[in-house]
Design an enzyme around this catalytic site. Structure first.
Site, PDB file in Angstrom:
ATOM      1  N   ARG A  66      52.168  75.839  72.967  1.00  0.00           N
ATOM      2  CA  ARG A  66      52.309  76.781  74.086  1.00  0.00           C
ATOM      3  C   ARG A  66      53.185  77.967  73.720  1.00  0.00           C
ATOM      4  O   ARG A  66      52.990  79.070  74.227  1.00  0.00           O
ATOM      5  CB  ARG A  66      52.834  76.065  75.335  1.00  0.00           C
ATOM      6  CG  ARG A  66      51.814  75.111  75.947  1.00  0.00           C
ATOM      7  CD  ARG A  66      52.411  74.321  77.101  1.00  0.00           C
ATOM      8  NE  ARG A  66      53.576  73.540  76.727  1.00  0.00           N
ATOM      9  CZ  ARG A  66      53.544  72.286  76.289  1.00  0.00           C
ATOM     10  NH1 ARG A  66      52.391  71.657  76.191  1.00  0.00           N
ATOM     11  NH2 ARG A  66      54.643  71.654  75.966  1.00  0.00           N
ATOM     12  N   GLU A 100      61.592  59.651  70.556  1.00  0.00           N
ATOM     13  CA  GLU A 100      62.199  58.523  71.253  1.00  0.00           C
ATOM     14  C   GLU A 100      61.748  57.202  70.622  1.00  0.00           C
ATOM     15  O   GLU A 100      62.533  56.283  70.452  1.00  0.00           O
ATOM     16  CB  GLU A 100      61.798  58.570  72.727  1.00  0.00           C
ATOM     17  CG  GLU A 100      62.642  57.675  73.581  1.00  0.00           C
ATOM     18  CD  GLU A 100      62.375  57.864  75.064  1.00  0.00           C
ATOM     19  OE1 GLU A 100      62.718  56.965  75.837  1.00  0.00           O
ATOM     20  OE2 GLU A 100      61.807  58.915  75.442  1.00  0.00           O
TER      21      GLU A 100
END
Length: 180
Positions: free
Chosen positions: A63, A100
């Site tokens: 993006r 994560e």
């Protein structure tokens, strides 16, 4: 037209529990359907960097490409891409970073920047900072200097912008959102 944070935030969407429960996803895609919002954001970044000595913008997949291409065009400087592993042709250099759960990698073409270049690293959002720090590592390994990191959104509660600043790289964010 000046920057209006309230207007920009009113155009963006927050999507709860995406991509997983507990995450408040900050969706910037509505900004691209609103020419006024896109102009405000682009102009704000362009004005910040118009009188600097940056030579390149390194934009992170994907993006960020949309806003940074406008910036590079208006600033009349090269745009180089930082992509996910396996997406760039030719000879590349890559760096892994922690997620994560597991790791991911980004890469740049080895001739994207060289010694003496002053590079602005651009991403649409800073969360944990891993992607930006991996991009900065590549840029430095190619001999260039990282001028600053610019982002549309910072999620300060996740600590990424603080980590980037602790590594000696300034961070500029137009918007900040508390929480995940």
């Amino acid at each position: 037209m000046s920057f209006d944070e309230c207007y920009i935030k009113s155009v963006m969407r927050t999507i709860p529990d995406w991509p997983e429960p507990g995450v408040m996803f900050r969706d910037i895609t509505p900004l691209f359907k609103d020419p006024k919002a896109l102009r405000m954001i682009s102009d704000e970044f362009i004005q910040r960097y118009i009188d600097t000595d940056i030579t390149h913008i390194a934009s992170i997949d994907a993006r960020g490409f949309l806003i940074s291409s406008i910036m590079a065009y208006q600033l009349n400087i090269p745009l180089v891409l930082v992509r996910k592993k396996g997406k760039l042709p030719g000879k590349t250099i890559q760096r892994e970073y922690a997620l994560e759960y597991g790791t991911a990698a980004v890469e740049m073409q080895i001739d994207a920047v060289t010694e003496g270049d002053k590079v602005l690293v651009f991403d649409d959002l800073i969360a944990t900072g891993g992607t930006v720090l991996a991009a900065c590592t590549i840029i430095k390994e190619l001999g260039a200097e990282v001028y600053e990191t610019a982002t549309l959104i910072d999620l300060p509660d996740l600590g990424g912008s603080e980590k980037i600043q602790q590594s000696g790289i300034p961070v500029h964010a137009l918007l900040a959102y508390e929480g995940l």
